[in-house]
Scaffold this motif. Structure first.
Motif, PDB file in Angstrom:
ATOM      1  N   SER A  41      33.835  34.879  43.459  1.00 21.22           N
ATOM      2  CA  SER A  41      33.222  35.736  44.480  1.00 21.22           C
ATOM      3  C   SER A  41      33.715  37.171  44.356  1.00 21.22           C
ATOM      4  O   SER A  41      34.880  37.411  44.019  1.00 21.22           O
ATOM      5  CB  SER A  41      33.554  35.216  45.880  1.00 21.22           C
ATOM      6  OG  SER A  41      33.004  33.945  46.093  1.00 21.22           O
ATOM      7  N   MET A  42      32.842  38.113  44.649  1.00 24.76           N
ATOM      8  CA  MET A  42      33.209  39.516  44.687  1.00 24.76           C
ATOM      9  C   MET A  42      33.534  39.885  46.135  1.00 24.76           C
ATOM     10  O   MET A  42      32.701  39.725  47.025  1.00 24.76           O
ATOM     11  CB  MET A  42      32.070  40.383  44.166  1.00 24.76           C
ATOM     12  CG  MET A  42      31.699  40.093  42.720  1.00 24.76           C
ATOM     13  SD  MET A  42      33.053  40.421  41.551  1.00 24.76           S
ATOM     14  CE  MET A  42      33.104  42.210  41.610  1.00 24.76           C
ATOM     15  N   VAL A  43      34.760  40.338  46.339  1.00 22.98           N
ATOM     16  CA  VAL A  43      35.244  40.640  47.680  1.00 22.98           C
ATOM     17  C   VAL A  43      35.691  42.100  47.704  1.00 22.98           C
ATOM     18  O   VAL A  43      36.297  42.582  46.744  1.00 22.98           O
ATOM     19  CB  VAL A  43      36.435  39.726  48.063  1.00 22.98           C
ATOM     20  CG1 VAL A  43      36.873  39.985  49.496  1.00 22.98           C
ATOM     21  CG2 VAL A  43      36.083  38.261  47.852  1.00 22.98           C
ATOM     22  N   PHE A  44      35.379  42.793  48.793  1.00 25.37           N
ATOM     23  CA  PHE A  44      35.881  44.150  48.937  1.00 25.37           C
ATOM     24  C   PHE A  44      37.402  44.148  48.833  1.00 25.37           C
ATOM     25  O   PHE A  44      38.077  43.321  49.455  1.00 25.37           O
ATOM     26  CB  PHE A  44      35.474  44.746  50.286  1.00 25.37           C
ATOM     27  CG  PHE A  44      34.122  45.389  50.286  1.00 25.37           C
ATOM     28  CD1 PHE A  44      33.865  46.490  49.489  1.00 25.37           C
ATOM     29  CD2 PHE A  44      33.104  44.885  51.076  1.00 25.37           C
ATOM     30  CE1 PHE A  44      32.617  47.093  49.479  1.00 25.37           C
ATOM     31  CE2 PHE A  44      31.856  45.476  51.073  1.00 25.37           C
ATOM     32  CZ  PHE A  44      31.604  46.582  50.274  1.00 25.37           C
ATOM     33  N   ALA A  92      33.412  51.365  41.333  1.00 23.83           N
ATOM     34  CA  ALA A  92      33.166  49.932  41.564  1.00 23.83           C
ATOM     35  C   ALA A  92      34.383  49.080  41.233  1.00 23.83           C
ATOM     36  O   ALA A  92      34.664  48.083  41.893  1.00 23.83           O
ATOM     37  CB  ALA A  92      31.970  49.491  40.729  1.00 23.83           C
ATOM     38  N   LEU A 103      36.648  49.183  44.202  1.00 25.96           N
ATOM     39  CA  LEU A 103      36.093  48.755  45.478  1.00 25.96           C
ATOM     40  C   LEU A 103      36.012  47.241  45.605  1.00 25.96           C
ATOM     41  O   LEU A 103      36.027  46.705  46.715  1.00 25.96           O
ATOM     42  CB  LEU A 103      34.691  49.336  45.664  1.00 25.96           C
ATOM     43  CG  LEU A 103      34.616  50.825  46.024  1.00 25.96           C
ATOM     44  CD1 LEU A 103      33.175  51.296  45.995  1.00 25.96           C
ATOM     45  CD2 LEU A 103      35.223  51.073  47.398  1.00 25.96           C
ATOM     46  N   TRP A 104      35.917  46.545  44.465  1.00 26.67           N
ATOM     47  CA  TRP A 104      35.697  45.108  44.489  1.00 26.67           C
ATOM     48  C   TRP A 104      36.817  44.352  43.792  1.00 26.67           C
ATOM     49  O   TRP A 104      37.414  44.837  42.851  1.00 26.67           O
ATOM     50  CB  TRP A 104      34.364  44.761  43.810  1.00 26.67           C
ATOM     51  CG  TRP A 104      33.167  45.298  44.509  1.00 26.67           C
ATOM     52  CD1 TRP A 104      32.534  46.486  44.272  1.00 26.67           C
ATOM     53  CD2 TRP A 104      32.469  44.683  45.588  1.00 26.67           C
ATOM     54  NE1 TRP A 104      31.481  46.652  45.121  1.00 26.67           N
ATOM     55  CE2 TRP A 104      31.408  45.552  45.951  1.00 26.67           C
ATOM     56  CE3 TRP A 104      32.610  43.478  46.279  1.00 26.67           C
ATOM     57  CZ2 TRP A 104      30.514  45.251  46.969  1.00 26.67           C
ATOM     58  CZ3 TRP A 104      31.724  43.175  47.298  1.00 26.67           C
ATOM     59  CH2 TRP A 104      30.689  44.059  47.633  1.00 26.67           C
ATOM     60  N   HIS A 105      37.062  43.134  44.278  1.00 23.25           N
ATOM     61  CA  HIS A 105      38.006  42.220  43.628  1.00 23.25           C
ATOM     62  C   HIS A 105      37.266  40.916  43.334  1.00 23.25           C
ATOM     63  O   HIS A 105      36.611  40.359  44.215  1.00 23.25           O
ATOM     64  CB  HIS A 105      39.203  41.937  44.539  1.00 23.25           C
ATOM     65  CG  HIS A 105      40.081  40.809  44.049  1.00 23.25           C
ATOM     66  ND1 HIS A 105      41.014  40.983  43.049  1.00 23.25           N
ATOM     67  CD2 HIS A 105      40.138  39.500  44.413  1.00 23.25           C
ATOM     68  CE1 HIS A 105      41.619  39.834  42.826  1.00 23.25           C
ATOM     69  NE2 HIS A 105      41.111  38.918  43.628  1.00 23.25           N
ATOM     70  N   LYS A 106      37.382  40.440  42.101  1.00 27.55           N
ATOM     71  CA  LYS A 106      36.732  39.180  41.719  1.00 27.55           C
ATOM     72  C   LYS A 106      37.730  38.040  41.817  1.00 27.55           C
ATOM     73  O   LYS A 106      38.787  38.061  41.180  1.00 27.55           O
ATOM     74  CB  LYS A 106      36.176  39.267  40.303  1.00 27.55           C
ATOM     75  CG  LYS A 106      35.388  38.019  39.895  1.00 27.55           C
ATOM     76  CD  LYS A 106      34.773  38.177  38.519  1.00 27.55           C
ATOM     77  CE  LYS A 106      33.971  36.937  38.140  1.00 27.55           C
ATOM     78  NZ  LYS A 106      33.345  37.066  36.800  1.00 27.55           N
ATOM     79  N   TRP A 150      40.171  41.965  50.881  1.00 31.09           N
ATOM     80  CA  TRP A 150      41.080  41.080  50.147  1.00 31.09           C
ATOM     81  C   TRP A 150      42.534  41.420  50.458  1.00 31.09           C
ATOM     82  O   TRP A 150      43.350  40.523  50.710  1.00 31.09           O
ATOM     83  CB  TRP A 150      40.790  41.203  48.657  1.00 31.09           C
ATOM     84  CG  TRP A 150      41.682  40.419  47.752  1.00 31.09           C
ATOM     85  CD1 TRP A 150      41.716  39.061  47.600  1.00 31.09           C
ATOM     86  CD2 TRP A 150      42.665  40.951  46.857  1.00 31.09           C
ATOM     87  NE1 TRP A 150      42.656  38.716  46.664  1.00 31.09           N
ATOM     88  CE2 TRP A 150      43.251  39.856  46.191  1.00 31.09           C
ATOM     89  CE3 TRP A 150      43.092  42.244  46.548  1.00 31.09           C
ATOM     90  CZ2 TRP A 150      44.258  40.008  45.239  1.00 31.09           C
ATOM     91  CZ3 TRP A 150      44.087  42.402  45.607  1.00 31.09           C
ATOM     92  CH2 TRP A 150      44.665  41.298  44.957  1.00 31.09           C
ATOM     93  N   CYS A 205      41.660  35.010  48.790  1.00 28.05           N
ATOM     94  CA  CYS A 205      40.198  35.049  48.818  1.00 28.05           C
ATOM     95  C   CYS A 205      39.688  34.490  50.150  1.00 28.05           C
ATOM     96  O   CYS A 205      40.003  33.349  50.513  1.00 28.05           O
ATOM     97  CB  CYS A 205      39.628  34.223  47.658  1.00 28.05           C
ATOM     98  SG  CYS A 205      37.818  34.135  47.663  1.00 28.05           S
TER      99      CYS A 205
END
Length: 285
Positions: free
Chosen positions: A32-35, A20, A23-26, A39, A46
């Motif tokens: 917001s949580m972005v793949f 996780a 896979l995600w960038h905050k 990103w 963003c």
């Protein structure tokens, strides 16, 4: 084997590289949580709020140069720790830590390549390296980049990001302000353009020298650009500063910069400027 072990072994775990965290960038601004893939494909911006994250030289060069092809210019050899400075740590130890974390010699890196077929030399200041602070090495790298541009007969493009002068080098760091200004005059006398892209943050002595001397001044959206900090200014003038003070959009509105350009459009805009500003005789060379 116990039932607990059988159940645990039967659960499909993602490999570490697909966890996780990877896979995600905050987004630092809107949360917001972005793949990460989305990103990165959006130039580390963003897609929800258009917040431009800080990026280092490698990413910047890959985004700017044709087919991500470029040649790094060698870092100049300078005397390190000329004042034998020490606070809670030795300055030499701080340099070692910064180099290990960033895989760079100092806070500014030059590379030569092409943007839409046009020859350019590009310098990128990295805020992750001791706050992008301006010391002897940064000054020498800018001078080296300018002289490489003169030798190649092409523009020098500089991406700035700094907290100001490097305190561990004292007056020697401040001397890089006139030193880079003289080198920029050499570029001007050669009839070659100097384009500055102000990124977040560009402050202190960097803003008071080479960051604001471009033939064209571009800024990324939302970039903090200024000399003194907002709190210091408010305490000095005893007034509340307006909303968005020292941000790129405010500076554009008040005539301090020429344009604010999103990162996704930056390469195209730079190509257009270089084609306008570079003499045809230089392009043909």
């Amino acid at each position: 084997m116990s039932w607990l072990s059988r159940v645990r072994n039967g659960i499909p775990f993602l490999p570490k590289r697909q966890s996780a965290e990877n896979l995600w960038h905050k987004c630092q601004k809107c949360g917001s949580m972005v793949f990460v893939k989305e990103w990165e494909e959006n130039y580390s911006v963003c897609p929800r709020c258009n917040f431009h994250d800080r990026i280092g030289p490698t990413k910047r060069f890959q985004q700017i140069f044709d087919a991500a092809q470029y040649e790094l210019l060698p870092a100049p050899e300078v005397r390190e720790d000329p004042l034998r400075f020490r606070d809670t740590k030795r300055y030499t130890d701080r340099l070692k830590t910064a180099r290990a974390a960033n895989d760079e010699r100092d806070a500014l890196v030059n590379a030569r390549g092409r943007i839409d077929g046009h020859k350019v030399v590009v310098g990128v200041q990295d805020f992750a390296f001791m706050g992008g602070s301006m010391g002897i090495a940064v000054g020498a790298t800018i001078v080296g980049g300018i002289r490489a541009a003169i030798a190649d007969g092409c523009p020098y493009i500089l991406f700035t990001a700094a907290g100001g002068a490097r305190m561990q080098e004292g007056i020697l760091s401040l001397m890089q302000m006139p030193r880079t200004t003289v080198a920029l005059q050499e570029l001007k006398e050669a009839g070659l353009p100097y384009i500055v892209v102000l990124t977040d943050p560009t402050t202190g002595g960097v803003t008071a020298s080479y960051a604001m001397l471009g033939d064209v001044q571009i800024a990324e959206p939302g970039a903090l650009i200024g000399f003194a900090g907002q709190r210091v200014i408010e305490q000095t003038i005893r007034e509340r500063l307006p909303e968005g003070f020292q941000r790129a959009e405010y500076l554009l509105e008040h005539g301090m910069i020429d344009m604010v350009v999103s990162r996704g459009d930056l390469r195209e805009k730079l190509a257009l400027l270089v084609s306008y500003l570079t003499p045809e005789t230089m392009e043909a060379a």
